[in-house]
Write a protein that holds these residues in place. Structure first.
Motif, PDB file in Angstrom:
ATOM      1  N   HIS A 150      73.530  -1.020 -44.171  1.00 36.20           N
ATOM      2  CA  HIS A 150      74.422  -2.319 -44.489  1.00 36.20           C
ATOM      3  C   HIS A 150      75.716  -2.332 -43.965  1.00 36.20           C
ATOM      4  O   HIS A 150      76.313  -3.017 -43.324  1.00 36.20           O
ATOM      5  CB  HIS A 150      73.929  -3.008 -45.652  1.00 36.20           C
ATOM      6  N   ARG A 151      76.310  -1.351 -44.864  1.00 35.85           N
ATOM      7  CA  ARG A 151      77.855  -1.344 -44.522  1.00 35.85           C
ATOM      8  C   ARG A 151      78.248  -0.967 -43.260  1.00 35.85           C
ATOM      9  O   ARG A 151      79.360  -1.267 -42.930  1.00 35.85           O
ATOM     10  CB  ARG A 151      78.289  -0.400 -45.820  1.00 35.85           C
ATOM     11  N   ALA A 152      77.448   0.091 -42.737  1.00 32.17           N
ATOM     12  CA  ALA A 152      77.773   0.633 -41.456  1.00 32.17           C
ATOM     13  C   ALA A 152      77.503  -0.592 -40.389  1.00 32.17           C
ATOM     14  O   ALA A 152      78.538  -0.759 -39.665  1.00 32.17           O
ATOM     15  CB  ALA A 152      76.919   1.698 -40.892  1.00 32.17           C
ATOM     16  N   PHE A 153      76.509  -1.482 -40.500  1.00 32.85           N
ATOM     17  CA  PHE A 153      76.329  -2.503 -39.744  1.00 32.85           C
ATOM     18  C   PHE A 153      77.459  -3.588 -39.809  1.00 32.85           C
ATOM     19  O   PHE A 153      77.922  -4.193 -38.482  1.00 32.85           O
ATOM     20  CB  PHE A 153      75.127  -3.139 -39.948  1.00 32.85           C
ATOM     21  N   GLU A 154      77.826  -3.963 -40.777  1.00 36.16           N
ATOM     22  CA  GLU A 154      79.218  -4.741 -40.925  1.00 36.16           C
ATOM     23  C   GLU A 154      80.291  -4.126 -40.363  1.00 36.16           C
ATOM     24  O   GLU A 154      80.986  -5.143 -39.549  1.00 36.16           O
ATOM     25  CB  GLU A 154      79.424  -5.146 -42.801  1.00 36.16           C
ATOM     26  N   LEU A 155      80.545  -2.838 -40.534  1.00 38.16           N
ATOM     27  CA  LEU A 155      81.696  -2.461 -39.683  1.00 38.16           C
ATOM     28  C   LEU A 155      81.450  -2.370 -38.229  1.00 38.16           C
ATOM     29  O   LEU A 155      82.468  -2.632 -37.502  1.00 38.16           O
ATOM     30  CB  LEU A 155      82.045  -1.060 -40.116  1.00 38.16           C
ATOM     31  N   ALA A 156      80.335  -2.142 -38.092  1.00 36.20           N
ATOM     32  CA  ALA A 156      80.069  -2.148 -36.265  1.00 36.20           C
ATOM     33  C   ALA A 156      80.065  -3.344 -35.927  1.00 36.20           C
ATOM     34  O   ALA A 156      80.804  -3.696 -34.661  1.00 36.20           O
ATOM     35  CB  ALA A 156      78.562  -1.612 -36.189  1.00 36.20           C
ATOM     36  N   PHE A 157      79.512  -4.531 -36.641  1.00 34.41           N
ATOM     37  CA  PHE A 157      79.658  -5.885 -36.105  1.00 34.41           C
ATOM     38  C   PHE A 157      81.198  -6.218 -35.947  1.00 34.41           C
ATOM     39  O   PHE A 157      81.605  -6.984 -35.135  1.00 34.41           O
ATOM     40  CB  PHE A 157      79.156  -7.009 -37.161  1.00 34.41           C
ATOM     41  N   SER A 158      82.011  -5.899 -37.069  1.00 29.41           N
ATOM     42  CA  SER A 158      83.491  -6.429 -37.081  1.00 29.41           C
ATOM     43  C   SER A 158      84.006  -5.624 -35.945  1.00 29.41           C
ATOM     44  O   SER A 158      85.058  -6.174 -35.256  1.00 29.41           O
ATOM     45  CB  SER A 158      84.184  -5.774 -38.209  1.00 29.41           C
ATOM     46  N   THR A 159      83.853  -4.534 -35.650  1.00 33.52           N
ATOM     47  CA  THR A 159      84.543  -3.688 -34.304  1.00 33.52           C
ATOM     48  C   THR A 159      84.245  -4.445 -33.181  1.00 33.52           C
ATOM     49  O   THR A 159      85.130  -4.547 -32.244  1.00 33.52           O
ATOM     50  CB  THR A 159      83.934  -2.331 -34.566  1.00 33.52           C
ATOM     51  N   ASN A 192      78.691  -0.710 -27.117  1.00 29.14           N
ATOM     52  CA  ASN A 192      77.812   0.516 -27.697  1.00 29.14           C
ATOM     53  C   ASN A 192      78.824   0.884 -28.950  1.00 29.14           C
ATOM     54  O   ASN A 192      79.957   1.636 -28.528  1.00 29.14           O
ATOM     55  CB  ASN A 192      77.629   1.749 -26.970  1.00 29.14           C
ATOM     56  N   VAL A 193      78.438   0.572 -30.091  1.00 26.41           N
ATOM     57  CA  VAL A 193      79.311   1.142 -31.205  1.00 26.41           C
ATOM     58  C   VAL A 193      78.934   2.288 -32.179  1.00 26.41           C
ATOM     59  O   VAL A 193      77.592   2.361 -32.474  1.00 26.41           O
ATOM     60  CB  VAL A 193      79.469  -0.215 -32.138  1.00 26.41           C
ATOM     61  N   GLU A 194      79.660   2.956 -32.466  1.00 28.09           N
ATOM     62  CA  GLU A 194      79.438   4.385 -33.204  1.00 28.09           C
ATOM     63  C   GLU A 194      80.230   4.229 -34.565  1.00 28.09           C
ATOM     64  O   GLU A 194      81.364   3.628 -34.878  1.00 28.09           O
ATOM     65  CB  GLU A 194      80.097   5.697 -32.665  1.00 28.09           C
ATOM     66  N   VAL A 195      79.585   4.423 -35.719  1.00 28.56           N
ATOM     67  CA  VAL A 195      80.029   4.237 -37.099  1.00 28.56           C
ATOM     68  C   VAL A 195      79.555   5.941 -37.633  1.00 28.56           C
ATOM     69  O   VAL A 195      78.664   6.233 -37.607  1.00 28.56           O
ATOM     70  CB  VAL A 195      79.285   3.298 -37.929  1.00 28.56           C
ATOM     71  N   VAL A 196      80.715   6.552 -38.048  1.00 28.78           N
ATOM     72  CA  VAL A 196      80.610   7.866 -38.957  1.00 28.78           C
ATOM     73  C   VAL A 196      80.971   7.584 -40.399  1.00 28.78           C
ATOM     74  O   VAL A 196      81.833   7.139 -40.610  1.00 28.78           O
ATOM     75  CB  VAL A 196      81.453   8.647 -38.189  1.00 28.78           C
ATOM     76  N   ALA A 197      79.971   8.040 -41.138  1.00 33.20           N
ATOM     77  CA  ALA A 197      80.393   8.129 -42.683  1.00 33.20           C
ATOM     78  C   ALA A 197      80.794   9.567 -43.176  1.00 33.20           C
ATOM     79  O   ALA A 197      80.044  10.302 -42.819  1.00 33.20           O
ATOM     80  CB  ALA A 197      79.319   7.535 -43.290  1.00 33.20           C
ATOM     81  N   HIS A 198      81.884   9.496 -43.924  1.00 33.62           N
ATOM     82  CA  HIS A 198      82.285  10.736 -44.432  1.00 33.62           C
ATOM     83  C   HIS A 198      82.335  10.661 -45.942  1.00 33.62           C
ATOM     84  O   HIS A 198      82.849   9.714 -46.471  1.00 33.62           O
ATOM     85  CB  HIS A 198      83.596  11.201 -43.919  1.00 33.62           C
ATOM     86  N   PHE A 214      75.786   6.163 -37.448  1.00 31.73           N
ATOM     87  CA  PHE A 214      75.086   5.026 -36.829  1.00 31.73           C
ATOM     88  C   PHE A 214      75.461   4.577 -35.512  1.00 31.73           C
ATOM     89  O   PHE A 214      76.569   4.746 -35.161  1.00 31.73           O
ATOM     90  CB  PHE A 214      75.231   4.058 -37.754  1.00 31.73           C
ATOM     91  N   TYR A 215      74.513   4.278 -34.673  1.00 29.87           N
ATOM     92  CA  TYR A 215      74.491   3.811 -33.421  1.00 29.87           C
ATOM     93  C   TYR A 215      74.214   2.323 -33.152  1.00 29.87           C
ATOM     94  O   TYR A 215      72.819   2.185 -33.276  1.00 29.87           O
ATOM     95  CB  TYR A 215      74.308   4.763 -32.384  1.00 29.87           C
ATOM     96  N   PHE A 216      75.017   1.117 -32.722  1.00 26.23           N
ATOM     97  CA  PHE A 216      74.535  -0.030 -32.719  1.00 26.23           C
ATOM     98  C   PHE A 216      74.873  -0.508 -31.302  1.00 26.23           C
ATOM     99  O   PHE A 216      75.801  -0.173 -30.530  1.00 26.23           O
ATOM    100  CB  PHE A 216      75.180  -0.872 -33.724  1.00 26.23           C
ATOM    101  N   THR A 217      73.998  -1.467 -30.800  1.00 27.59           N
ATOM    102  CA  THR A 217      74.273  -2.122 -29.411  1.00 27.59           C
ATOM    103  C   THR A 217      74.391  -3.622 -29.855  1.00 27.59           C
ATOM    104  O   THR A 217      73.601  -4.034 -30.369  1.00 27.59           O
ATOM    105  CB  THR A 217      73.224  -1.851 -28.458  1.00 27.59           C
TER     106      THR A 217
END
Length: 274
Positions: A149-158, A207-213, A228-231
């Protein structure tokens, strides 16, 4: 919602989950799949932490055999990519050079760079959080759905900031759970637009990449826990409200960025050919 095991390896299990939705106005119409997702689990020995063998799977119907063969092909492709990850063929070297060529212009002669392109690093966004007890699952770890969920929110914002219009979500391409996230962990999420696909002007793809550290400042460590990878795309009606709208091409500035782009493009090709 219907789920089933469609393939097993020595210790790996692939599960396909379908969300079934029937039209409200015609309840007797055959059900249709609204969403499909594939999950890969690896069995681990609880004492040693090593891979554990799982029961064999014997597909019987034609559909079961078809799904099994598809999953088997995906498994072989994943293994091949792991073996070949560090081996670049001549064609891939040429692709790297082509990707890096425009990036070098941005770095060395920015005034002459293509105005329809942008450096990958200039599309980045980031946020951070401390993982709380209410976000844990039955095993005491942070729930994977919360991370998604958090990754999707950041990807959407990006994608939103990149396109300049509200993006339209198309699909989750891939999610990797590389290590667990615990309560109290300091989690950093970084995102970027890896690349765009502009062949279809009515539906450009972002195509958006999100990486969690998981970051531990006290011991100076930062480990990747998830990728995470989103389109996303932009709806035609939204583009019509903005004259001169155009999605920019994303170019890498470093070889590491170029490799990430190529790896993701290669991973997407088998899915597009299905």
């Amino acid at each position: 919602m219907v789920g089933s095991v469609i393939w097993v390896g020595r210790s790996s299990i692939e599960i396909q989950l379908d969300v079934i939705q029937s039209p409200k106005e015609e309840s007797d119409v055959s059900h249709s799949v609204a969403l499909a997702a594939n999950f890969i689990f690896v069995a681990r020995d609880s004492k040693t932490g090593k891979a554990a063998a799982v029961n064999r799977l014997s597909p019987e119907t034609e559909r079961e055999k078809f799904l099994f063969e598809e999953a088997e092909a995906r498994s072989k492709l994943r293994k091949k990519k792991r073996v070949d990850r560090r081996k670049l063929e001549n064609g891939e070297v040429n692709q790297l050079e082509a990707l890096l060529a425009e990036g070098r212009i941005f770095c060395d002669m920015p005034a002459l760079a293509d105005r329809d392109s942008i450096l990958l690093r200039d599309t980045r966004l980031e946020n951070a959080l401390i993982c709380q007890p209410q976000q844990r699952n039955i095993h005491g770890r942070i729930f994977g759905g919360f991370l998604m969920h958090r990754a999707f929110e950041l990807a959407f914002s990006t994608a939103y900031v990149f396109a300049g219009l509200v993006p339209c979500f198309l699909e989750v391409d891939q999610v990797d759970f590389l290590r667990p996230v615990d309560v109290g962990d300091f989690l950093r999420l970084t995102s970027c637009v890896l690349y765009t696909e502009l062949e279809n002007p009515d539906q450009p793809l972002i195509n958006v990449e999100v990486v969690a550290h998981v970051t531990r400042p006290e011991i100076r460590s930062s480990d990747v826990s998830n990728t995470f990878y989103f389109t996303f795309s932009v709806r035609p009606e939204a583009k019509a409200t903005k004259n001169g709208f155009k999605i920019r091409n994303v170019v890498p500035a470093t070889e590491e960025e170029a490799r990430r782009i190529l790896e993701r493009m290669d991973a997407e090709m088998p899915q597009q050919n299905q």
